[in-house]
Motif scaffolding. Structure first.
Motif, mmCIF file in Angstrom:
data_model
loop_
_atom_site.group_PDB
_atom_site.id
_atom_site.type_symbol
_atom_site.label_atom_id
_atom_site.label_comp_id
_atom_site.label_asym_id
_atom_site.label_seq_id
_atom_site.Cartn_x
_atom_site.Cartn_y
_atom_site.Cartn_z
ATOM 1 N N LYS A 161 0.811 -1.221 0.000
ATOM 2 C CA LYS A 161 0.000 0.000 0.000
ATOM 3 C C LYS A 161 0.845 1.273 0.000
ATOM 4 N N ARG A 162 2.077 1.173 0.470
ATOM 5 C CA ARG A 162 2.909 2.373 0.584
ATOM 6 C C ARG A 162 4.071 2.394 -0.406
ATOM 7 N N ASN A 163 4.058 1.481 -1.382
ATOM 8 C CA ASN A 163 5.188 1.379 -2.293
ATOM 9 C C ASN A 163 4.751 1.210 -3.745
ATOM 10 N N MET A 164 5.738 1.270 -4.634
ATOM 11 C CA MET A 164 5.491 1.023 -6.047
ATOM 12 C C MET A 164 5.296 -0.477 -6.253
ATOM 13 N N VAL A 165 4.221 -0.848 -6.951
ATOM 14 C CA VAL A 165 3.871 -2.257 -7.101
ATOM 15 C C VAL A 165 3.751 -2.617 -8.580
ATOM 16 N N TYR A 166 4.383 -3.725 -8.941
ATOM 17 C CA TYR A 166 4.258 -4.297 -10.280
ATOM 18 C C TYR A 166 3.730 -5.722 -10.138
ATOM 19 N N THR A 167 2.981 -6.164 -11.123
ATOM 20 C CA THR A 167 2.440 -7.523 -11.096
ATOM 21 C C THR A 167 2.719 -8.217 -12.420
ATOM 22 N N ASN A 168 2.995 -9.501 -12.336
ATOM 23 C CA ASN A 168 3.121 -10.302 -13.550
ATOM 24 C C ASN A 168 1.723 -10.656 -14.046
ATOM 25 N N GLY A 169 1.164 -9.771 -14.818
ATOM 26 C CA GLY A 169 -0.156 -10.006 -15.373
ATOM 27 C C GLY A 169 -1.242 -9.150 -14.749
ATOM 28 N N SER A 183 -1.422 -0.894 -8.986
ATOM 29 C CA SER A 183 -0.256 -1.638 -9.462
ATOM 30 C C SER A 183 -0.150 -1.526 -10.977
ATOM 31 N N ILE A 184 1.031 -1.816 -11.462
ATOM 32 C CA ILE A 184 1.295 -1.752 -12.902
ATOM 33 C C ILE A 184 1.561 -3.166 -13.407
ATOM 34 N N PRO A 185 0.685 -3.708 -14.244
ATOM 35 C CA PRO A 185 0.925 -5.048 -14.792
ATOM 36 C C PRO A 185 2.075 -5.029 -15.800
ATOM 37 N N VAL A 186 2.900 -6.056 -15.739
ATOM 38 C CA VAL A 186 3.999 -6.211 -16.695
ATOM 39 C C VAL A 186 3.998 -7.646 -17.204
ATOM 40 N N ILE A 187 4.645 -7.843 -18.325
ATOM 41 C CA ILE A 187 4.809 -9.186 -18.877
ATOM 42 C C ILE A 187 6.263 -9.589 -18.684
ATOM 43 N N SER A 188 6.466 -10.568 -17.826
ATOM 44 C CA SER A 188 7.816 -11.027 -17.518
ATOM 45 C C SER A 188 8.444 -11.683 -18.741
ATOM 46 N N MET A 358 0.512 -18.418 -39.739
ATOM 47 C CA MET A 358 0.065 -17.024 -39.642
ATOM 48 C C MET A 358 -0.054 -16.597 -38.182
ATOM 49 N N LEU A 359 -0.551 -17.488 -37.361
ATOM 50 C CA LEU A 359 -0.706 -17.211 -35.932
ATOM 51 C C LEU A 359 0.651 -16.973 -35.273
ATOM 52 N N ARG A 360 1.609 -17.844 -35.552
ATOM 53 C CA ARG A 360 2.921 -17.703 -34.914
ATOM 54 C C ARG A 360 3.657 -16.466 -35.411
ATOM 55 N N ASP A 361 3.428 -16.085 -36.698
ATOM 56 C CA ASP A 361 4.066 -14.877 -37.232
ATOM 57 C C ASP A 361 3.627 -13.639 -36.447
ATOM 58 N N LYS A 362 2.339 -13.564 -36.152
ATOM 59 C CA LYS A 362 1.815 -12.419 -35.402
ATOM 60 C C LYS A 362 2.333 -12.420 -33.966
ATOM 61 N N ALA A 363 2.405 -13.596 -33.373
ATOM 62 C CA ALA A 363 2.917 -13.697 -32.005
ATOM 63 C C ALA A 363 4.387 -13.293 -31.951
ATOM 64 N N TYR A 364 5.158 -13.725 -32.930
ATOM 65 C CA TYR A 364 6.586 -13.405 -32.980
ATOM 66 C C TYR A 364 6.804 -11.895 -33.041
ATOM 67 N N ILE A 365 6.053 -11.227 -33.904
ATOM 68 C CA ILE A 365 6.191 -9.772 -34.044
ATOM 69 C C ILE A 365 5.793 -9.064 -32.751
ATOM 70 N N LYS A 366 4.707 -9.519 -32.134
ATOM 71 C CA LYS A 366 4.245 -8.885 -30.900
ATOM 72 C C LYS A 366 5.295 -9.001 -29.796
ATOM 73 N N VAL A 367 5.878 -10.182 -29.658
ATOM 74 C CA VAL A 367 6.893 -10.390 -28.622
ATOM 75 C C VAL A 367 8.147 -9.571 -28.921
ATOM 76 N N LYS A 368 8.576 -9.576 -30.160
ATOM 77 C CA LYS A 368 9.789 -8.847 -30.541
ATOM 78 C C LYS A 368 9.648 -7.353 -30.286
ATOM 79 N N GLU A 369 8.467 -6.818 -30.533
ATOM 80 C CA GLU A 369 8.259 -5.374 -30.407
ATOM 81 C C GLU A 369 7.904 -4.928 -28.992
ATOM 82 N N ASN A 370 7.417 -5.859 -28.153
ATOM 83 C CA ASN A 370 6.884 -5.423 -26.858
ATOM 84 C C ASN A 370 7.408 -6.154 -25.628
ATOM 85 N N TYR A 371 7.858 -7.408 -25.769
ATOM 86 C CA TYR A 371 8.045 -8.230 -24.579
ATOM 87 C C TYR A 371 9.449 -8.812 -24.450
#
Length: 383
Positions: A161-169, A183-188, A358-371
């Motif tokens: 309650k008194r600190n900066m909080v991050y969550t995995n998801g 809290s701020i959600p992040v993707i580990s 096609m599905l994996r291509d989109k996932a690959y780009i999303k991870v490369k650009e964001n995660y």
């Protein structure tokens, strides 16, 4: 600005007879990033004199000082070490500007509540959630275990309650919101920007057998029963498959017994734990589908790793995944414990690989650009 930080974690360092310290490849990469960001780092971690160091990396950063905590075997055992934790944290508190506290590691609340230190509190998982999904325990044992966790949990909430909080998801962030904790959600992530190779595997022209892979702990909360049922069904339905299982844990012997009793040793290969990240990523890259039946997660890093290698992911809608990826767009979901649903998706892959490409291509780009690990740690340690 020069900032000194203490990392209060249970990373299970290994100390050899010559006094050298070793750490898993994943956490070594964390230290590599942090060593360039902070002036001085006190790594306060559980440490063992036992265990192998062959797959780990030596900690040799000039601005990192290791502060040993005793090895622990579980939550109850950790409570017997409370005085040791108190003394260690007390000795380091005057030397640092900031603590990074990994939740639910033991006594993550102590720097804030006992020593009034500014903290980054990073919720990487939920012990109560994992307990509820433990298929081995009875209802009564789960209730007793959760009751035992609650004092520590409530102290952690007070500290948060008194600190900066991050969550995995987002799901953990949603639970904390009930306690009026912002809290701020992040993707580990453990994937560096440097490891991406845009020359993705050619899934269309791969020959049989279909190669499946699971990477993670071998325990009840990871859906290993579902995995075993799936292996049995694939075999009964005469699917030409190979299943690589990488990991260790409390169900490993049960899994070995299952493979033997069902005559699956020529199809299901148990590798144990692989800490060599390069070798692990290569093994994932050589697979057709990444299978992840987990029941309880924060933001599963292995899913990000699989996507970074251009492999389609077949998973339960666990943790942060449903709010990060979209079914049939960049991931495929099946319901918890639904091995029949997982089987149907594998049959889809067998009959129409192009849609999965096609599905994996989109996932690959999303991870490369964001995660990437750089994006992940840069956000959590943005002080």
């Amino acid at each position: 600005m020069k900032v000194n930080i203490a990392l209060l974690v249970s990373w299970n360092l290994h100390k050899d007879s010559s006094g050298k310290y070793y750490i898993s490849n994943t956490h070594w990469n964390y230290l590599l990033f942090l060593s360039s960001k902070f002036s001085k780092i006190y790594l306060i971690s559980t440490t063992s004199l036992k265990g192998t160091t062959k797959d780990n990396k030596e900690i040799v950063f000039p601005n990192i000082e290791i502060v040993k905590l005793p090895a622990i075997s579980g939550y109850a055992n950790a409570q017997t070490k409370v005085i040791t934790y108190y003394k260690v944290i007390k000795s380091i508190s005057p030397k640092v500007d900031l603590f990074y506290c990994r939740v639910p590691d033991p006594f993550s609340w102590m720097p804030a509540l006992f020593f009034n230190k500014k903290c980054i509190m990073h919720f990487v998982g939920d012990t109560i959630d994992a307990t509820n999904y433990n298929e081995k325990w009875s209802w009564w044992k789960k209730r007793i275990m959760i009751a035992g966790y609650y004092p520590d949990y409530l102290l952690t909430i007070l500290a948060a309650k008194r600190n900066m909080v991050y969550t995995n998801g987002f799901h953990i962030a949603k639970r904390l919101k009930k306690f009026s904790i912002k809290s701020i959600p992040v993707i580990s992530s453990t994937i560096s920007e440097k490891v991406f190779n845009d020359n993705l595997p050619d899934l269309i022209h791969r020959n049989l057998p279909i190669s499946l892979i699971y990477v993670g702990y071998i325990r009840y909360a990871k859906g290993i029963n579902c995995l075993m049922h799936l292996c049995k069904k694939l075999n009964e339905e005469d699917v030409d498959f190979r299943f690589d299982i990488v990991g260790a844990g409390e169900m490993f012997e049960d899994l070995k017994k299952f493979v033997c009793e069902n005559n699956l040793s020529n199809r299901v290969i148990l590798y144990g734990y692989i800490d060599d990240k390069k070798a692990l990523l290569q093994k994932i890259r050589e697979s057709d589908l990444f299978f992840f039946p987990s029941l309880s997660e924060g933001s599963p890093r292995v899913v990000i790793e699989a996507m970074s290698q251009g492999i389609p992911v077949l998973t339960t809608p666990v943790g942060a995944l449903p709010t990060t990826f979209e079914d049939c767009i960049d991931i495929r979901f099946f319901d918890f414990d639904d091995y029949n649903g997982a089987f149907s998706i594998i049959k889809e892959y067998e009959n129409n690989r192009s849609s999965f490409v096609m599905l994996r291509d989109k996932a690959y780009i999303k991870v490369k650009e964001n995660y990437t690990i750089e994006a992940f740690l840069g956000k959590v340690f943005s002080v």
